[in-house]
Enzyme design. Structure first.
Site, PDB file in Angstrom:
ATOM      1  N   SER A 129       2.810  47.377  22.910  1.00 17.03           N
ATOM      2  CA  SER A 129       3.053  48.312  21.811  1.00 17.03           C
ATOM      3  C   SER A 129       1.772  49.034  21.421  1.00 17.03           C
ATOM      4  CB  SER A 129       3.557  47.524  20.607  1.00 17.03           C
ATOM      5  OG  SER A 129       3.409  48.271  19.432  1.00 17.03           O
ATOM      6  N   GLU A 131       0.979  49.462  18.547  1.00 19.05           N
ATOM      7  CA  GLU A 131       0.440  48.690  17.417  1.00 19.05           C
ATOM      8  C   GLU A 131      -0.793  47.893  17.848  1.00 19.05           C
ATOM      9  OE1 GLU A 131       1.035  47.654  13.923  1.00 19.05           O
ATOM     10  OE2 GLU A 131       1.699  49.719  14.033  1.00 19.05           O
ATOM     11  N   TYR A 153       2.173  41.238  13.808  1.00 22.18           N
ATOM     12  CA  TYR A 153       2.935  41.774  14.940  1.00 22.18           C
ATOM     13  C   TYR A 153       1.980  42.311  16.012  1.00 22.18           C
ATOM     14  CZ  TYR A 153       5.653  45.044  17.719  1.00 22.18           C
ATOM     15  OH  TYR A 153       6.215  45.709  18.776  1.00 22.18           O
TER      16      TYR A 153
HETATM   17  O1  G4F Z   1       8.940  52.854  11.514  1.00 24.48           O
HETATM   18  P1  G4F Z   1       7.910  51.836  11.257  1.00 24.48           P
HETATM   19  O2  G4F Z   1       8.340  50.611  10.552  1.00 24.48           O
HETATM   20  O3  G4F Z   1       7.233  51.541  12.649  1.00 24.48           O
HETATM   21  P2  G4F Z   1       5.819  50.919  13.071  1.00 24.48           P
HETATM   22  O4  G4F Z   1       5.260  50.033  12.043  1.00 24.48           O
HETATM   23  O5  G4F Z   1       4.960  52.062  13.530  1.00 24.48           O
HETATM   24  O6  G4F Z   1       6.230  50.035  14.324  1.00 24.48           O
HETATM   25  C1  G4F Z   1       7.153  50.475  15.297  1.00 24.48           C
HETATM   26  O7  G4F Z   1       6.474  51.077  16.359  1.00 24.48           O
HETATM   27  C2  G4F Z   1       5.649  50.192  17.131  1.00 24.48           C
HETATM   28  C3  G4F Z   1       4.985  51.020  18.210  1.00 24.48           C
HETATM   29  O8  G4F Z   1       3.801  51.548  17.708  1.00 24.48           O
HETATM   30  C4  G4F Z   1       6.487  49.075  17.683  1.00 24.48           C
HETATM   31  F1  G4F Z   1       5.727  48.243  18.437  1.00 24.48           F
HETATM   32  C5  G4F Z   1       7.120  48.319  16.547  1.00 24.48           C
HETATM   33  O9  G4F Z   1       7.950  47.271  17.054  1.00 24.48           O
HETATM   34  C6  G4F Z   1       7.980  49.285  15.758  1.00 24.48           C
HETATM   35  O10 G4F Z   1       9.021  49.731  16.593  1.00 24.48           O
HETATM   36  O11 G4F Z   1       6.720  52.475  10.373  1.00 24.48           O
HETATM   37  C7  G4F Z   1       6.077  53.665  10.754  1.00 24.48           C
HETATM   38  C8  G4F Z   1       5.138  54.120   9.659  1.00 24.48           C
HETATM   39  C9  G4F Z   1       4.192  53.011   9.133  1.00 24.48           C
HETATM   40  O12 G4F Z   1       2.910  53.543   8.985  1.00 24.48           O
HETATM   41  C10 G4F Z   1       4.751  52.660   7.772  1.00 24.48           C
HETATM   42  O13 G4F Z   1       3.781  52.212   6.823  1.00 24.48           O
HETATM   43  O14 G4F Z   1       5.917  54.518   8.527  1.00 24.48           O
HETATM   44  C11 G4F Z   1       5.313  54.005   7.351  1.00 24.48           C
HETATM   45  N1  G4F Z   1       6.330  53.885   6.313  1.00 24.48           N
HETATM   46  C12 G4F Z   1       6.296  54.551   5.115  1.00 24.48           C
HETATM   47  N2  G4F Z   1       7.336  54.196   4.371  1.00 24.48           N
HETATM   48  C13 G4F Z   1       7.418  53.098   6.309  1.00 24.48           C
HETATM   49  C14 G4F Z   1       8.059  53.292   5.088  1.00 24.48           C
HETATM   50  N3  G4F Z   1       7.909  52.266   7.258  1.00 24.48           N
HETATM   51  C15 G4F Z   1       9.076  51.627   6.988  1.00 24.48           C
HETATM   52  N4  G4F Z   1       9.601  50.826   7.937  1.00 24.48           N
HETATM   53  N5  G4F Z   1       9.719  51.768   5.791  1.00 24.48           N
HETATM   54  C16 G4F Z   1       9.252  52.599   4.786  1.00 24.48           C
HETATM   55  O15 G4F Z   1       9.839  52.715   3.707  1.00 24.48           O
END
Ligand code: G4F
Length: 337
Positions: A129, A131, A153
């Site tokens: 990932s 990440e 993670y």
């Molecule tokens: O959609 P996210 O939860 O994805 P994140 O953390 O980037 O991880 C995903 O991508 C990775 C690949 O880089 C995978 F390995 C992993 O399994 C997963 O699929 O969050 C994306 C961004 C973050 O910066 C988070 O802080 O969105 C920001 N965010 C802002 N508000 C939020 C929110 N994320 C989530 N989930 N929910 C919110 O309300």
């Protein structure tokens, strides 16, 4: 045409379901490892693979038990193994880092060890990932960029990556890691930010919700279309030599920009509907990800095709379609103009 036999761990997830479809199209015999969960509605749990359920062989097993993983390898002669199963929600990994480590690290170790003992000729794909790059030390990120994970993670994926490379180098196994940047689709889980945005925007449009609460709107991600990314996984296992590849679009956008495009697709201004709620901030954030997929293009002939705007549109359209039926049945709800 192929008569290969593949095992997909995580077959019921977004990536697993797209990969299973693509392997079936290529005449693979497709097997999946699924958790044995009592009293869960199978229609819900197997929802993403319902349309192909009669064409795949599912094996109950647990990534927390070496014995159950071993048994699946002992009973089947796999040619390829795509290890996609994981605790994949970054925010949850801060809440429960121990089970994230167990599933993502020991689970990967179990699969690799069972494969080594029972089926060393089976090719292995590990879902790495972006990440792992975390607090990035250079941009864009490439295969040689130093890892700096920012979450349990991310740490678990770095460990899985090194385990995979170690099994390749120590035992000569055909083991590859894909370093996939964020990849989305209408099948994305509702807790991830993209789907949270598209599904809530659709609910707002239909009068089923009044606000969208989000965390860090300034985080930037390299978002691609999941159905295309699983194709890269398959290509990695068809090469002459095992190797690791970045899979990305090379373009980055903020969460705010995602909101802007999603809401405007529905004729809405996101400023009126989105509110920041610090509950969704993470203890440590990954602020910026942008990958360079040049190696994948050069060696695998893989390229992303779906643009950011098209991806957002596809997800919004799908959520609108799914939720419209629901809104039609609800009384007192009227779509917003
Ligand atoms: O959609 P996210 O939860 O994805 P994140 O953390 O980037 O991880 C995903 O991508 C990775 C690949 O880089 C995978 F390995 C992993 O399994 C997963 O699929 O969050 C994306 C961004 C973050 O910066 C988070 O802080 O969105 C920001 N965010 C802002 N508000 C939020 C929110 N994320 C989530 N989930 N929910 C919110 O309300």
């Amino acid at each position: 045409m192929s008569n290969k036999r593949a095992l997909i761990t995580g077959i019921t997830g977004q990536d697993g379901s797209y990969l299973a479809e693509q392997l079936l199209e290529q005449d693979y015999e497709v097997h999946g490892l699924i958790r044995r969960v009592a009293q869960e509605d199978p229609a819900k749990r197997l929802g993403r693979i319902a349309h192909i359920a009669d064409r795949v062989k599912l094996h109950p097993g647990s990534l927390e038990s070496f014995a159950s993983v071993y048994r699946v390898f002992a009973e089947n002669e796999f040619d390829e193994c795509y290890h996609l199963a994981a605790q994949s929600f970054v925010a949850e990994s801060f809440e429960d880092s121990f089970s994230t480590m167990d599933i993502n690290v020991s689970g990967t170790h179990f699969v690799l060890e069972a494969l080594r003992q029972l089926r060393p000729e089976c090719r292995f794909y590990f879902a790495g990932s972006s990440e792992m790059f975390g607090k990035v030390v250079e941009s864009p990120q490439v295969e040689s960029t130093r890892f700096y994970p920012r979450s349990p993670y991310g740490v678990s994926k770095v460990t899985g990556f090194h385990l995979t490379r170690n099994f390749r180098e120590s035992y000569g196994l055909f083991c590859c890691s894909g370093i996939l940047f964020n990849h989305e689709s209408p099948r994305r889980g509702l807790e991830f930010v993209t789907r949270k945005i598209t599904s809530t925007a659709a609910r707002i449009k239909l009068g089923l919700a009044d606000k969208l609460y989000l965390g860090n709107l300034d985080a930037r991600r390299d978002w691609g279309y999941a159905a295309e990314y699983v194709h890269a996984m398959h290509l990695m296992l068809q090469q002459d030599e095992p190797d690791d590849f970045v899979v990305a679009t090379g373009v980055t956008h903020s969460v705010r920009e995602f909101c802007e495009v999603a809401f405007s697709e529905l004729g809405l201004d996101y400023n009126e509907w989105v509110e920041v709620d610090p509950r969704f901030y993470r203890p440590a954030e990954v602020e910026l990800l942008i990958g360079d997929p040049a190696k994948a293009k050069d060696k695998l002939g893989w390229e992303p095709r779906t643009s950011f705007a098209d991806l957002v549109r596809k997800m919004v359209a799908s959520d609108m379609e799914q939720l419209s039926a629901q809104a039609d049945h609800a009384t007192g709800h009227t779509a917003r103009p």
